[in-house]
Enzyme design. Structure first.
Site, PDB file in Angstrom:
ATOM      1  N   ALA A 139      27.447 -69.003   4.776  1.00  0.00           N
ATOM      2  CA  ALA A 139      27.814 -68.797   3.374  1.00  0.00           C
ATOM      3  C   ALA A 139      28.579 -70.002   2.826  1.00  0.00           C
ATOM      4  O   ALA A 139      28.408 -70.381   1.664  1.00  0.00           O
ATOM      5  CB  ALA A 139      28.637 -67.523   3.220  1.00  0.00           C
ATOM      6  N   GLY A 145      25.923 -72.438   2.162  1.00  0.00           N
ATOM      7  CA  GLY A 145      25.072 -71.910   1.097  1.00  0.00           C
ATOM      8  C   GLY A 145      25.729 -71.938  -0.273  1.00  0.00           C
ATOM      9  O   GLY A 145      25.057 -72.157  -1.280  1.00  0.00           O
ATOM     10  N   ASP A 146      27.042 -71.745  -0.315  1.00  0.00           N
ATOM     11  CA  ASP A 146      27.767 -71.826  -1.577  1.00  0.00           C
ATOM     12  C   ASP A 146      27.612 -73.227  -2.166  1.00  0.00           C
ATOM     13  O   ASP A 146      27.329 -73.386  -3.359  1.00  0.00           O
ATOM     14  CB  ASP A 146      29.240 -71.491  -1.344  1.00  0.00           C
ATOM     15  CG  ASP A 146      30.083 -71.628  -2.597  1.00  0.00           C
ATOM     16  OD1 ASP A 146      29.696 -71.065  -3.644  1.00  0.00           O
ATOM     17  OD2 ASP A 146      31.135 -72.293  -2.529  1.00  0.00           O
ATOM     18  N   ALA A 147      27.769 -74.242  -1.331  1.00  0.00           N
ATOM     19  CA  ALA A 147      27.628 -75.625  -1.796  1.00  0.00           C
ATOM     20  C   ALA A 147      26.190 -75.922  -2.207  1.00  0.00           C
ATOM     21  O   ALA A 147      25.947 -76.567  -3.233  1.00  0.00           O
ATOM     22  CB  ALA A 147      28.089 -76.590  -0.713  1.00  0.00           C
TER      23      ALA A 147
END
Length: 126
Positions: A13, A16-18
C-alpha cells in the site's frame, strides 16, 4: 522486485499510494491548467473516498488474483482512520493502493495502466 507476494500489505500500500498519486498527477498534467488548480484536483482524486469509488469502478474487471491482493490490503489492520472519510472507504482505499503497489512491483505495468485508464475515464476530468 523478486516476489511482491512476500511483502506485507502495508508495504504494498505504501508503494501503491505513491504509484496511484503519480498516475493521477501524470494524467492531470495532460489537462494543462494552472498548478494550483491541478493540485486541488489531485487532492480531490487522491483520498480515501475517491479511491474507494475508483475501486468500485474497476472491481468487475479484476481477476481472482487481483481481488485476493485487494482483500489482503483491505483487511490489513492499519490502526488509524482518517477524519475525512469512513472506515470502510479507508480500508477500501488501502486495498486499492495494495493492488496498485503489487502490480507495480510485479512489473505488470500494462495491467496497471489499463486499470487506471478505466478509473480515469469514469472520473471524466478534462
Amino acid at each position: 522486485m523478486e516476489n511482491p507476494n512476500l511483502l506485507s500489505p502495508s508495504v504494498l500500500a505504501f508503494v501503491g499510494d505513491a504509484v496511484y498519486g503519480l498516475m493521477v498527477r501524470t494524467a492531470l498534467a495532460q489537462v494543462n491548467r494552472p498548478s494550483g488548480e491541478l493540485h486541488k484536483l489531485s487532492v480531490k482524486l487522491v483520498n480515501a473516498t475517491a479511491q474507494a469509488e475508483a475501486y468500485k469502478i474497476i472491481e468487475p474487471t479484476l481477476s481472482e488474483k487481483e481481488v485476493m491482493v485487494f482483500k489482503r490490503g483491505r483487511n490489513f489492520k492499519t490502526g488509524n482512520t482518517p477524519k475525512n472519510s469512513t472506515g470502510g472507504d479507508y480500508h477500501t482505499a488501502t486495498g486499492l493502493e495494495t493492488l496498485f503497489g503489487f502490480l507495480y512491483l510485479s512489473g505488470e505495468r500494462e495491467r496497471l495502466e489499463a486499470l487506471f485508464n478505466i478509473i480515469w475515464e469514469k472520473f471524466n476530468i478534462s
